[in-house]
Scaffold this motif. Sequence first.
Motif, PDB file in Angstrom:
ATOM      1  N   GLU A 116      31.806  31.787  46.409  1.00 10.95           N
ATOM      2  CA  GLU A 116      32.832  30.746  46.289  1.00 10.95           C
ATOM      3  C   GLU A 116      33.573  30.868  44.966  1.00 10.95           C
ATOM      4  OE1 GLU A 116      33.041  25.903  45.735  1.00 10.95           O
ATOM      5  OE2 GLU A 116      31.126  26.943  45.865  1.00 10.95           O
ATOM      6  N   SER A 117      32.810  31.078  43.878  1.00  6.42           N
ATOM      7  CA  SER A 117      33.393  31.259  42.548  1.00  6.42           C
ATOM      8  C   SER A 117      32.759  32.482  41.901  1.00  6.42           C
ATOM      9  CB  SER A 117      33.158  30.029  41.668  1.00  6.42           C
ATOM     10  OG  SER A 117      33.833  28.907  42.186  1.00  6.42           O
ATOM     11  N   TYR A 118      33.557  33.215  41.143  1.00  3.41           N
ATOM     12  CA  TYR A 118      33.122  34.517  40.634  1.00  3.41           C
ATOM     13  C   TYR A 118      33.781  34.778  39.288  1.00  3.41           C
ATOM     14  CZ  TYR A 118      32.900  39.700  40.606  1.00  3.41           C
ATOM     15  OH  TYR A 118      32.712  41.016  40.284  1.00  3.41           O
ATOM     16  N   LEU A 119      32.971  35.259  38.350  1.00  8.52           N
ATOM     17  CA  LEU A 119      33.487  35.631  37.030  1.00  8.52           C
ATOM     18  C   LEU A 119      32.793  36.909  36.595  1.00  8.52           C
ATOM     19  CD1 LEU A 119      34.972  35.097  34.285  1.00  8.52           C
ATOM     20  CD2 LEU A 119      32.966  33.737  33.634  1.00  8.52           C
ATOM     21  N   ARG A 120      33.569  37.934  36.323  1.00 13.67           N
ATOM     22  CA  ARG A 120      33.022  39.176  35.774  1.00 13.67           C
ATOM     23  C   ARG A 120      33.666  39.443  34.427  1.00 13.67           C
ATOM     24  NH1 ARG A 120      34.308  44.484  35.168  1.00 13.67           N
ATOM     25  NH2 ARG A 120      36.278  44.246  36.310  1.00 13.67           N
ATOM     26  N   VAL A 121      32.836  39.575  33.424  1.00 10.44           N
ATOM     27  CA  VAL A 121      33.302  39.920  32.082  1.00 10.44           C
ATOM     28  C   VAL A 121      32.823  41.331  31.808  1.00 10.44           C
ATOM     29  CG1 VAL A 121      33.335  39.250  29.659  1.00 10.44           C
ATOM     30  CG2 VAL A 121      33.089  37.497  31.420  1.00 10.44           C
ATOM     31  N   GLY A 122      33.745  42.260  31.693  1.00 11.33           N
ATOM     32  CA  GLY A 122      33.366  43.665  31.601  1.00 11.33           C
ATOM     33  C   GLY A 122      34.025  44.395  30.449  1.00 11.33           C
ATOM     34  N   LEU A 123      33.799  45.688  30.415  1.00 18.87           N
ATOM     35  CA  LEU A 123      34.368  46.517  29.364  1.00 18.87           C
ATOM     36  C   LEU A 123      35.888  46.608  29.472  1.00 18.87           C
ATOM     37  CD1 LEU A 123      31.795  49.466  29.426  1.00 18.87           C
ATOM     38  CD2 LEU A 123      31.789  47.443  27.938  1.00 18.87           C
ATOM     39  N   ASP A 124      36.401  46.499  30.693  1.00 21.32           N
ATOM     40  CA  ASP A 124      37.838  46.644  30.918  1.00 21.32           C
ATOM     41  C   ASP A 124      38.600  45.332  30.810  1.00 21.32           C
ATOM     42  OD1 ASP A 124      36.549  45.649  33.126  1.00 21.32           O
ATOM     43  OD2 ASP A 124      37.874  46.619  34.580  1.00 21.32           O
ATOM     44  N   GLY A 125      37.914  44.217  30.958  1.00 20.80           N
ATOM     45  CA  GLY A 125      38.592  42.929  30.914  1.00 20.80           C
ATOM     46  C   GLY A 125      37.821  41.868  31.671  1.00 20.80           C
ATOM     47  N   PHE A 133      40.741  28.303  46.134  1.00 13.86           N
ATOM     48  CA  PHE A 133      42.179  28.347  45.889  1.00 13.86           C
ATOM     49  C   PHE A 133      42.763  29.715  46.242  1.00 13.86           C
ATOM     50  CE2 PHE A 133      40.167  25.398  42.906  1.00 13.86           C
ATOM     51  CZ  PHE A 133      40.838  24.233  43.218  1.00 13.86           C
ATOM     52  N   ALA A 134      41.924  30.591  46.826  1.00 14.95           N
ATOM     53  CA  ALA A 134      42.360  31.948  47.178  1.00 14.95           C
ATOM     54  C   ALA A 134      43.047  32.603  45.991  1.00 14.95           C
ATOM     55  CB  ALA A 134      43.295  31.921  48.394  1.00 14.95           C
ATOM     56  N   ASP A 135      42.429  32.464  44.823  1.00 14.94           N
ATOM     57  CA  ASP A 135      43.045  32.900  43.575  1.00 14.94           C
ATOM     58  C   ASP A 135      42.191  33.990  42.934  1.00 14.94           C
ATOM     59  OD1 ASP A 135      44.730  33.010  41.393  1.00 14.94           O
ATOM     60  OD2 ASP A 135      43.669  31.437  40.311  1.00 14.94           O
ATOM     61  N   TYR A 136      42.654  35.229  43.008  1.00 18.31           N
ATOM     62  CA  TYR A 136      41.964  36.360  42.396  1.00 18.31           C
ATOM     63  C   TYR A 136      42.840  36.920  41.288  1.00 18.31           C
ATOM     64  CZ  TYR A 136      40.165  41.074  41.707  1.00 18.31           C
ATOM     65  OH  TYR A 136      39.686  42.225  41.133  1.00 18.31           O
ATOM     66  N   LYS A 137      42.243  37.110  40.101  1.00 21.74           N
ATOM     67  CA  LYS A 137      43.006  37.636  38.971  1.00 21.74           C
ATOM     68  C   LYS A 137      42.143  38.616  38.183  1.00 21.74           C
ATOM     69  CE  LYS A 137      46.783  35.208  39.478  1.00 21.74           C
ATOM     70  NZ  LYS A 137      46.845  33.853  38.968  1.00 21.74           N
ATOM     71  N   HIS A 138      42.783  39.632  37.638  1.00 23.28           N
ATOM     72  CA  HIS A 138      42.138  40.550  36.703  1.00 23.28           C
ATOM     73  C   HIS A 138      43.011  40.631  35.457  1.00 23.28           C
ATOM     74  CE1 HIS A 138      41.123  44.370  34.733  1.00 23.28           C
ATOM     75  NE2 HIS A 138      39.904  44.157  35.195  1.00 23.28           N
ATOM     76  N   SER A 139      42.398  40.421  34.304  1.00 22.34           N
ATOM     77  CA  SER A 139      43.130  40.435  33.034  1.00 22.34           C
ATOM     78  C   SER A 139      42.493  41.458  32.107  1.00 22.34           C
ATOM     79  CB  SER A 139      43.099  39.050  32.375  1.00 22.34           C
ATOM     80  OG  SER A 139      43.627  38.055  33.237  1.00 22.34           O
ATOM     81  N   ASP A 140      43.261  42.448  31.682  1.00 21.96           N
ATOM     82  CA  ASP A 140      42.777  43.419  30.708  1.00 21.96           C
ATOM     83  C   ASP A 140      42.636  42.760  29.341  1.00 21.96           C
ATOM     84  OD1 ASP A 140      42.763  45.435  32.609  1.00 21.96           O
ATOM     85  OD2 ASP A 140      44.831  46.015  32.170  1.00 21.96           O
ATOM     86  N   TRP A 141      41.637  43.193  28.585  1.00 21.92           N
ATOM     87  CA  TRP A 141      41.442  42.626  27.244  1.00 21.92           C
ATOM     88  C   TRP A 141      42.702  42.781  26.401  1.00 21.92           C
ATOM     89  CZ3 TRP A 141      37.726  39.437  27.012  1.00 21.92           C
ATOM     90  CH2 TRP A 141      36.474  39.667  27.588  1.00 21.92           C
ATOM     91  N   ALA A 142      43.357  43.930  26.511  1.00 18.08           N
ATOM     92  CA  ALA A 142      44.528  44.194  25.660  1.00 18.08           C
ATOM     93  C   ALA A 142      45.688  43.258  25.972  1.00 18.08           C
ATOM     94  CB  ALA A 142      44.967  45.644  25.836  1.00 18.08           C
ATOM     95  N   ASN A 143      45.720  42.686  27.179  1.00 22.25           N
ATOM     96  CA  ASN A 143      46.832  41.815  27.577  1.00 22.25           C
ATOM     97  C   ASN A 143      46.575  40.340  27.292  1.00 22.25           C
ATOM     98  OD1 ASN A 143      48.238  44.036  28.528  1.00 22.25           O
ATOM     99  ND2 ASN A 143      47.446  43.830  30.608  1.00 22.25           N
ATOM    100  N   ILE A 144      45.319  39.993  26.997  1.00 20.26           N
ATOM    101  CA  ILE A 144      44.987  38.593  26.744  1.00 20.26           C
ATOM    102  C   ILE A 144      45.417  38.211  25.331  1.00 20.26           C
ATOM    103  CG2 ILE A 144      43.127  36.900  26.548  1.00 20.26           C
ATOM    104  CD1 ILE A 144      41.567  38.475  28.611  1.00 20.26           C
ATOM    105  N   THR A 145      46.203  37.156  25.218  1.00 24.98           N
ATOM    106  CA  THR A 145      46.677  36.686  23.919  1.00 24.98           C
ATOM    107  C   THR A 145      45.957  35.437  23.441  1.00 24.98           C
ATOM    108  OG1 THR A 145      48.449  35.412  24.992  1.00 24.98           O
ATOM    109  CG2 THR A 145      48.967  37.666  24.281  1.00 24.98           C
ATOM    110  N   ASP A 146      45.344  34.688  24.365  1.00 20.77           N
ATOM    111  CA  ASP A 146      44.595  33.492  23.984  1.00 20.77           C
ATOM    112  C   ASP A 146      43.735  33.040  25.163  1.00 20.77           C
ATOM    113  OD1 ASP A 146      43.636  31.494  22.402  1.00 20.77           O
ATOM    114  OD2 ASP A 146      45.557  30.468  22.117  1.00 20.77           O
ATOM    115  N   ILE A 147      42.674  32.300  24.834  1.00 22.43           N
ATOM    116  CA  ILE A 147      41.802  31.710  25.845  1.00 22.43           C
ATOM    117  C   ILE A 147      41.727  30.217  25.558  1.00 22.43           C
ATOM    118  CG2 ILE A 147      39.482  31.659  26.824  1.00 22.43           C
ATOM    119  CD1 ILE A 147      39.172  34.585  26.082  1.00 22.43           C
ATOM    120  N   LEU A 148      42.219  29.404  26.495  1.00 17.50           N
ATOM    121  CA  LEU A 148      42.406  27.977  26.265  1.00 17.50           C
ATOM    122  C   LEU A 148      41.572  27.159  27.248  1.00 17.50           C
ATOM    123  CD1 LEU A 148      46.311  28.138  26.053  1.00 17.50           C
ATOM    124  CD2 LEU A 148      44.703  28.243  24.133  1.00 17.50           C
ATOM    125  N   ASP A 149      41.558  25.834  27.005  1.00 17.10           N
ATOM    126  CA  ASP A 149      40.864  24.925  27.921  1.00 17.10           C
ATOM    127  C   ASP A 149      41.819  24.189  28.844  1.00 17.10           C
ATOM    128  OD1 ASP A 149      42.057  23.335  26.032  1.00 17.10           O
ATOM    129  OD2 ASP A 149      40.306  22.082  25.654  1.00 17.10           O
TER     130      ASP A 149
END
Length: 208
Positions: free
Chosen positions: A101-110, A118-134
């Motif tokens: 139902e819910s999934y979070l993978r924190v890896g070497l690539d991002g 919500f049928a919401d799948y996203k992959h974010s590379d570390w190099a593209n992340i500018t901030d992590i907010l609440d």
Amino acid sequence: MAILMVGSLYHVWQLYVGPRFETSWTSDGTILKSPRVANIVYLWTYLFGALGAGLYLVCYPIGLVDYNLGGVMRNLLLAMSVFLVLHCVSGLLCFRRIRAESYLRVGLDGVETCSAQFADYKHSDWANITDILDQPPNRRRPIRRGLIVFQCTRGGKSVGSTFYADALTSDYDALREWVRFYWQHPEARAELTDGRALERLRQLTANP
């Protein structure tokens, strides 16, 4: 449709009592996902939701429904059935991809996130992340959920990716700080492939 309602109430109850996540790790990173029972309930909830709404849409036009609504209520029920079919089918397709139902993978690539509800799948590379907010930025009213919002740059534009972390744990602040740590400390990301990252997460959740 009754199964859909009962399953939805179960997930609300899970948020209230505080869900527990399952963990694993591979050479691709550390994985957190919703527990097996929650996944089974989700699967049957959305399967029967799609089936119930789909049957109504098929049976109503050919006169196989024993009760007849008129005017606004008839159109509202038809619109709700269409919405439920689309929502449940898209959720099931997303569930098939992550088996949770819910999934979070924190890896070497991002970071890879998915919320099947919500049928919401996203992959974010570390190099593209500018901030992590609440909370999503520039929003007038805060979302009263435990969120991890990844602000990223894609194609020269700033975009946000929202993950509903309270579907995994009630200590979503600790989970957010855990992800933030590996974003800010690339030298420590090797921990994500051997189980040490989970020990770090346990230490964070044990602190007040």
